[in-house]
Scaffold this motif. Structure first.
Motif, short mmCIF file in Angstrom:
data_model
loop_
_atom_site.label_atom_id
_atom_site.label_comp_id
_atom_site.label_asym_id
_atom_site.label_seq_id
_atom_site.Cartn_x
_atom_site.Cartn_y
_atom_site.Cartn_z
N ARG A 180 -37.24 -70.32 -25.47
CA ARG A 180 -37.53 -70.21 -24.25
C ARG A 180 -38.22 -68.80 -23.84
O ARG A 180 -38.53 -67.82 -24.19
CB ARG A 180 -35.80 -69.85 -23.81
CG ARG A 180 -34.95 -71.25 -24.11
CD ARG A 180 -35.38 -72.55 -23.62
NE ARG A 180 -34.29 -73.51 -23.82
CZ ARG A 180 -34.36 -74.88 -23.83
NH1 ARG A 180 -35.35 -75.41 -22.96
NH2 ARG A 180 -33.35 -75.47 -24.20
N ASP B 210 -38.10 -70.43 -18.02
CA ASP B 210 -36.72 -71.21 -18.19
C ASP B 210 -35.48 -70.62 -17.40
O ASP B 210 -34.36 -71.36 -17.28
CB ASP B 210 -36.40 -71.19 -19.66
CG ASP B 210 -37.38 -72.08 -20.46
OD1 ASP B 210 -37.59 -73.23 -19.93
OD2 ASP B 210 -37.80 -71.63 -21.44
N LEU C 192 -29.88 -76.17 -21.70
CA LEU C 192 -29.82 -75.11 -20.59
C LEU C 192 -28.62 -75.76 -19.64
O LEU C 192 -28.19 -75.43 -18.56
CB LEU C 192 -31.04 -75.06 -19.91
CG LEU C 192 -32.21 -74.63 -20.41
CD1 LEU C 192 -33.69 -74.67 -19.69
CD2 LEU C 192 -31.99 -72.94 -20.63
#
Length: 245
Positions: free
Chosen positions: A10, A14, A215
């Motif tokens: 990431r 993000d 996420l």
């Protein structure tokens, strides 16, 4: 065991919730361990946010994280080829580390996997054999003389379709067979994360969760932290183990 995969590949794009610096990783990991994670996997980052095997960055990351953790919690890192594409340079990096992780993942389908694993074992670092679905990693691992010496196998389901990921996971586990008698940790990624985690619970296998893999929480809402993902994972895994899903 629920392993925390704190940040993975990431980037800042993000979201601010993804820990990138050693200090941010230390805070995030400490919260996730307090929430129930029993093992940790992190990707040390350069100041610009790229994965690296740099001994300086790795040392700073490990020292920051360990300073916030109870002593028995193991902390591991990646050795993914994207962090150092040249296999010889990857081995040289590992041999230059001044602070050692407890374990490191090695993706067995990548060029130089055997040499990378051997270098880690020589230094007393546990090896997590990353076996990705959709690759020849399983076949290569099963032929490897180093297979019986790894710490565990990470059965990594790269099929992100929520409906298909569990079947892909079962096929990967079948291909791995006894996996040289080593423990197998099963996990998915992105939209496949939660279906595969539930399958791990159903089968009684260790798993992992964290902002590297997803996420989002099981209800589709955005996760506020690694700790929130770990709490949800423990609930989902336990429910699946009880036969609740």
């Amino acid at each position: 065991m629920v392993q925390l995969c704190a940040n993975g590949g990431r980037e800042a794009a993000d979201g601010a919730v993804v820990p990138l610096s050693p200090e941010a990783l230390a805070d995030s990991v400490a919260g996730a361990v307090a929430a129930g994670a029993t093992d940790v996997h992190v990707h040390p980052k350069t100041p610009c946010g790229r994965d690296t095997l740099s001994p300086r960055v790795l040392a700073a990351t490990l020292e920051a994280v360990r300073a916030r953790l109870p002593a028995p919690v193991p902390v591991g890192v990646t050795t993914g080829a994207w962090a150092e594409p040249d296999p010889a340079a990857r081995v040289a990096r590992i041999r230059s580390w001044t602070v050692l992780p407890d374990h490191a993942s090695v993706n067995w389908h990548e060029p130089g996997a055997e040499e990378t694993a051997a270098a880690l074992l020589e230094r007393g670092v546990g090896v997590e054999a990353g076996i990705w679905s959709g690759t020849d990693g399983a076949a290569r691992f099963l032929r490897s003389p180093l297979g019986p010496r790894v710490l565990r196998v990470l059965a990594e389901v790269t099929d992100t379709g929520p409906a298909n990921a569990p079947d892909t996971a079962r096929a990967l586990l079948s291909t791995l067979g006894t996996a040289h008698g080593r423990p197998v940790l099963l996990h998915g990624e992105d939209a496949g994360t939660w279906p595969v985690l539930r399958l791990a619970g159903h089968l009684g296998l260790p798993t992992r969760v964290g902002l590297e893999d997803t996420l989002f929480l099981p209800d589709g809402s955005r996760a506020a932290s690694n700790a929130e993902l770990v709490r949800a994972a423990l609930e989902e895994w336990a429910a699946a183990r009880r036969g609740g899903v």
